[in-house]
Design an enzyme around this catalytic site. Structure first.
Site, PDB file in Angstrom:
ATOM      1  CB  CYS A  85      -6.282   3.402   1.380  1.00  0.00           C
ATOM      2  SG  CYS A  85      -4.434   2.965   0.962  1.00  0.00           S
ATOM      3  CB  CYS A  91      -5.676  -1.080   3.911  1.00  0.00           C
ATOM      4  SG  CYS A  91      -4.505   0.746   3.523  1.00  0.00           S
ATOM      5  CD  GLU A 102       6.909 -11.722 -15.961  1.00  0.00           C
ATOM      6  OE1 GLU A 102       7.608 -11.776 -16.160  1.00  0.00           O
ATOM      7  OE2 GLU A 102       5.825 -10.760 -15.659  1.00  0.00           O
ATOM      8  CD  GLN A 103       7.608 -22.139 -14.993  1.00  0.00           C
ATOM      9  OE1 GLN A 103       8.569 -22.847 -15.439  1.00  0.00           O
ATOM     10  NE2 GLN A 103       6.569 -22.230 -14.225  1.00  0.00           N
ATOM     11  CD  GLU A 135       5.484  -3.013 -16.833  1.00  0.00           C
ATOM     12  OE1 GLU A 135       3.767  -4.097 -16.123  1.00  0.00           O
ATOM     13  OE2 GLU A 135       5.304  -3.007 -17.855  1.00  0.00           O
ATOM     14  CB  CYS A 175      -0.734  -0.264   1.325  1.00  0.00           C
ATOM     15  SG  CYS A 175      -1.897   1.735   1.672  1.00  0.00           S
ATOM     16  CD  GLU A 217       9.603  -4.285 -18.165  1.00  0.00           C
ATOM     17  OE1 GLU A 217       8.547  -4.870 -18.727  1.00  0.00           O
ATOM     18  OE2 GLU A 217       9.310  -4.171 -17.405  1.00  0.00           O
TER      19      GLU A 217
HETATM   20  C1  GAL Z   1       5.776  -5.649 -17.730  1.00  0.00           C
HETATM   21  C2  GAL Z   1       6.429  -5.528 -16.193  1.00  0.00           C
HETATM   22  C3  GAL Z   1       7.683  -6.809 -16.069  1.00  0.00           C
HETATM   23  C4  GAL Z   1       7.538  -8.427 -16.844  1.00  0.00           C
HETATM   24  C5  GAL Z   1       6.542  -7.905 -18.357  1.00  0.00           C
HETATM   25  C6  GAL Z   1       6.333  -9.195 -18.280  1.00  0.00           C
HETATM   26  O1  GAL Z   1       4.706  -5.318 -17.065  1.00  0.00           O
HETATM   27  O2  GAL Z   1       7.418  -4.474 -16.450  1.00  0.00           O
HETATM   28  O3  GAL Z   1       8.314  -7.307 -15.133  1.00  0.00           O
HETATM   29  O4  GAL Z   1       6.498  -8.624 -15.452  1.00  0.00           O
HETATM   30  O5  GAL Z   1       5.850  -7.305 -18.151  1.00  0.00           O
HETATM   31  O6  GAL Z   1       5.067  -9.538 -17.675  1.00  0.00           O
END
Ligand code: GAL
Length: 672
Positions: A156, A153, A349-350, A142, A107, A301
């Site tokens: 907040c 909560c 995230e594999q 992000e 939070c 990214e």
């Molecule tokens: C973005 C995030 C990354 C990774 C990527 C794939 O939103 O910043 O850390 O999670 O997506 O999910």
């Protein structure tokens, strides 16, 4: 140009690091982002720190000529920290704790977490803040991703009450602004005020609800500021950024970007279930990121393989990474980092694919990124630092988006879908735009489009009047001027503050069923041309000085104006009383742009599916032509132009292959 990847050394054995660094170097990588989720590796137990691995990887990368962006690790408070502060978890609107197991489980209004965040950031900054190989800081990761802005909560609630006290000063003023006499909501003290949490039916007081959304967004900015302050103190020479999310609207990105040195964002074109990505979406979000600081930005990214959580989305086809990268550059990106370097062998995230597959052996995507990097290193010096020279502004207002999220008024209608109708026009016509905040000075633009300006803030209404009076062209549309900034209805006749600017009043209005349209004609009394219609809404307009430029062609309001134009001072103000279908939007905006002397990028004609974007330093224009289509296309060049990637001169009819990119250089076409 900075060109790189997001890298997670903590996911791989140390013996692999030198191999990765060498492969990166070979691919032209000169920057990597690291560390943004590594808190439990930096501080495995409370007060016990291990920086050795970070020291080592930074040194190894440096030895390979690769700079680092250091992410602060606050998106992932470790389990030991959460166990000490169980009240740090966010709560959902039903009061359920959103517990451990993912990330961003904190939070923003938790005072102790702000202190703990400042502490870990200070330790990082003291250790690395002056390091020659640190290029920049990224704060957190992000903000808001996966529904993590709005928390319900007790921290907040109390923070919201303080925020309100600060805003209104007296509880009576709050009651007046929100109209709490309705349904006996009158509050006697700040402590009584609730969050817009679970109640018998999801319709809170709109004034309270909007203030809560503003408050929740402010809380993120305040939380970020804690880290900005530490970094400015401990690492004054390193630029600071945050990785934004384009369309994401729960945080006011303009406010969040204010204390940062540059903006960056995360571009995932294939993050949806449709077969084909619409390139418009990345274009719009690049333009949004440009508009945060009106300067070149980074793609922190860039999708580099199939995205995937529990499912796997579309794999970029051959040539797509390259085209996406050029598209980003074309819209003002001066640095690109692919997410991620290598596909992880474990964790949530594999299935999120990086440049390298799970086995770590370079393949097609690595080769494509390498080739693209080589091209860009050869060419980008010419345009780094430049913008598009856009003459059109589209105003993005979070306030209006939030108010419309609370009360869409028309079924299925969304602020952003409406906003994108305008963007689509400019994109299709190859007209560069800037997407800017309502506070942006407007003098530099020939045309300003203000989608759904419902909550009229006196300052921006005054700015639009002054802009039009001085010769600018403004486009406003239905629902403009209907509300006060506190999200109460205006008592003045619609369009309220804009009545004199637009030269009309709205005598009546109605919402149309989802998908329903009414024909609209550009010739009064005529039947509408094919595809010309208005959806979502109809205003019934009475002219008070404006002239109609389009008329409804059916229903009880047939023959009344659907679109109007009003001369105001030396400028012009248009009003769209309905949501034009794409064909009508094109026809109307062509006229509006012509009147405002807004021109498409000149010199190249291209068929649909081919995007043209520009960067310019005032002397030279760089025209990026991207064929997003699956078929080759033919461009028509007005004059011979130098194509930079292939290093040849093109003239007349030029073929651009499916998925291909051309970059043309020419002397800038100067305008008055
Ligand atoms: C973005 C995030 C990354 C990774 C990527 C794939 O939103 O910043 O850390 O999670 O997506 O999910």
């Amino acid at each position: 140009m900075l060109y790189g990847v997001c890298y997670y050394p903590e996911h791989w054995p140390k013996e692999r690091w030198p191999i990765d660094a060498a492969l990166m170097r070979e691919a032209g990588v000169n920057v990597v982002r690291i560390a943004e989720f590594a808190w439990s590796k930096m501080e495995p137990r409370p007060g016990e720190y291990d920086w050795s691995w970070l020291d080592e990887i930074i040194a190894l990368l440096e030895a390979n000529g690769i700079e680092v962006v250091l992410g602060t690790p606050t998106a992932t408070p470790p389990k030991w920290l959460m166990d000490r502060h169980p009240d740090l978890y966010m709560k959902d609107a039903q009061g359920h704790t959103r517990g451990f197991g993912n990330r961003r489980h904190y939070c923003y209004n938790h005072a102790e977490y702000r202190r703990l965040s400042a502490d870990i950031v200070e330790r990082m900054a003291r250790r690395y803040g002056g390091h020659a190989n640190v290029a920049a800081w990224q704060i957190d990761n992000e903000f808001g991703c996966t529904d993590t802005v709005r928390c319900y909560c007790d921290h907040c609630r109390q923070a919201f009450q303080r925020w309100l006290r600060n805003k209104y000063g007296e509880i009576g003023k709050l009651n007046e602004a929100w109209g709490t006499v309705f349904w006996s909501h009158i509050y006697n003290s700040w402590e009584e005020v609730v969050l817009p949490a679970y109640t018998v039916f999801p319709m809170h007081n709109p004034g309270l609800h909007l203030d809560y959304m503003r408050f929740a967004s402010d809380a993120v900015a305040e939380y970020q500021q804690v880290q900005v302050d530490v970094l400015r103190r401990e690492s004054p020479d390193k630029p600071i950024t945050h990785n934004f999310m384009g369309y994401f609207a729960e945080v006011d990105a303009f406010r969040l970007a204010e204390p940062l040195d540059f903006a960056s964002w995360d571009n995932y074109p294939n993050l949806h279930f449709d077969e084909k990505a619409d390139p418009l979406n990345s274009a719009v979000q690049h333009d949004m990121t440009w508009g945060l600081k009106r300067q070149p930005f980074w793609v922190m990214e860039q999708q580099s393989g199939s995205p995937g959580g529990n499912f796997i989305f579309a794999m970029p086809k051959p040539g797509e990474l390259r085209r996406w990268t050029y598209q980003a550059v074309a819209h003002g990106a001066d640095a690109i980092l692919y997410f991620r370097w290598r596909t992880c062998l474990f964790g949530a995230e594999q299935y999120w694919h990086g440049l390298l597959p799970h086995d770590g052996i370079p393949g097609r995507r690595y080769e494509e990124a390498k080739r693209t990097g080589e091209e860009l290193q050869r060419l980008s010096g010419r345009w780094l630092g430049t913008g598009a020279g856009a003459e059109v502004a589209v105003i993005r207002s979070y306030d209006n988006e939030w108010a419309m999220d609370i009360q869409p008024q028309s079924f299925g209608h969304r602020y952003m879908a409406h906003f994108k109708q305008y963007c689509r026009y400019f994109y299709d016509r190859h007209i560069p735009v800037e997407i800017v905040s309502p506070d942006m000075p407007l003098g530099r633009y020939r045309l300003v489009v203000v989608p759904h300006d419902m909550l009229t803030h006196p300052a921006s209404a005054a700015a639009l009047h002054a802009y039009a009076a001085a010769g600018g062209t403004v486009v406003l549309d239905f629902r403009a001027g209907i509300k006060r900034p506190d999200n109460r209805m205006e008592e003045r006749t619609i369009p309220g503050a804009y009545r004199d600017l637009l030269g009309l009043r709205v005598a009546d209005y109605g919402s149309l069923r989802q998908g329903d349209t009414r024909p609209v004609t550009l010739v009064r009394g005529d039947t509408a041309a094919e595809g010309h219609g208005g959806g979502v809404w109809y205003d019934i307009v009475e002219l008070e000085g404006a002239e109609a430029v389009a008329w409804y062609a059916s229903d009880f309001f047939a023959d009344t104006p659907a679109v109007t134009r009003h001369a105001y001072g030396s400028g012009t103000a248009y009003y769209m009383a309905t949501e034009p279908t794409p064909a009508l939007m094109d026809a109307l905006m062509d006229r509006i742009c012509e009147g405002a002397q807004v021109e498409p990028i000149a010199g190249i004609a291209a068929p649909p599916g081919v995007e043209i974007a520009r960067r310019t330093n005032g002397e030279k224009d760089f025209l990026f032509v991207m064929n997003h289509d699956e078929h080759s296309a033919t461009l028509a060049l007005e004059e011979p132009l130098d194509e930079l990637i292939q290093g040849v001169r093109h003239a007349g009819s030029v073929r651009i292959e499916a998925g291909g990119v051309h970059v043309y250089e020419r002397a800038s076409l100067r305008r008055d």
